[in-house]
Motif scaffolding. Sequence first.
Motif, short mmCIF file in Angstrom:
data_model
loop_
_atom_site.label_atom_id
_atom_site.label_comp_id
_atom_site.label_asym_id
_atom_site.label_seq_id
_atom_site.Cartn_x
_atom_site.Cartn_y
_atom_site.Cartn_z
N SER A 21 0.78 -1.01 0.03
CA SER A 21 -0.11 -0.18 -0.12
C SER A 21 0.79 1.30 -0.07
N VAL A 22 0.42 2.22 -0.52
CA VAL A 22 1.14 3.30 -0.73
C VAL A 22 0.16 4.53 -0.61
N GLY A 23 0.32 5.68 0.30
CA GLY A 23 -0.89 6.73 0.52
C GLY A 23 -0.20 7.92 1.24
N LEU B 81 4.66 3.90 2.61
CA LEU B 81 4.63 2.46 2.30
C LEU B 81 4.35 1.61 3.35
N GLY B 82 3.60 0.37 2.76
CA GLY B 82 3.06 -0.56 3.52
C GLY B 82 3.44 -1.83 2.80
N LEU B 83 3.79 -2.60 3.54
CA LEU B 83 4.24 -4.08 2.70
C LEU B 83 4.10 -5.28 3.47
N ALA C 102 8.96 5.17 4.92
CA ALA C 102 8.42 3.94 5.69
C ALA C 102 8.89 3.84 7.11
N TYR C 103 7.86 3.49 7.93
CA TYR C 103 8.21 3.34 9.47
C TYR C 103 8.15 2.35 9.79
N THR C 104 9.37 1.44 10.18
CA THR C 104 9.80 0.29 10.53
C THR C 104 10.54 0.12 11.60
N ASP C 105 10.54 -1.05 12.17
CA ASP C 105 11.15 -1.51 13.40
C ASP C 105 12.73 -1.46 12.83
N ALA C 106 13.59 -1.06 13.77
CA ALA C 106 15.03 -0.95 13.62
C ALA C 106 15.82 -2.16 13.21
N SER C 107 15.01 -3.24 13.74
CA SER C 107 15.49 -4.65 13.50
C SER C 107 14.92 -5.21 12.40
#
Length: 189
Positions: free
Chosen positions: A97-99, A110-112, A145-150
């Motif tokens: 997803s992208v928005g 971005l969501g994946l 993209a907001y993601t866990d650093a790991s």
Amino acid sequence: MRHGRGPPGQGVPARCCAVRPSALRLLIHEPPLATIRSASAADWPLADLLHRACSEANMVLRWGRPGVVRRDFARLLEHGEVWIGLGADGRPLAMVSVGPVSREAGVVDLGLQVADAHQRRGIGTLLTWHAADHAHRLGAHTLAAYTDASNTPMLRLLARLGPAVHTRDGSHLDVRVRLGDAPAGHGSW
């Protein structure tokens, strides 16, 4: 492979420029992805099936919790574009997803999610390039993209898109990638 808009089970022919050669090479060895198509509210059963094919750990990396509900999927559709990647058997392999949910002009989030059994085959990379290309054509200049650093696989995928700027937020990273230098197309992002 086919991708684009259309009723469930249908897509439009893939454009050559949407697939980078490195992604194509990854998919040639084991081409499980047959179709990329836009999602609609009627696709909740496919989205639910995809999420059930993901481990709890991977769901937490993507969603921040071990499961999603129909309302989460509806929000994705409401706030942006969503595509589902389907295998030749019609089963969902991935979703992207992208928005413009970040409320910053020209920046899209971005969501994946890729089913556990289909990770590391280039499917997430291909879907991300598809979403980034679409967003850029609509006027976006930055993919966030907001993601866990790991989440090393996601960080590697984003680095392949181009130079990325990382901003730490506790145990997470806000990653920003510029979407090309060419003038963006007509659109609202």
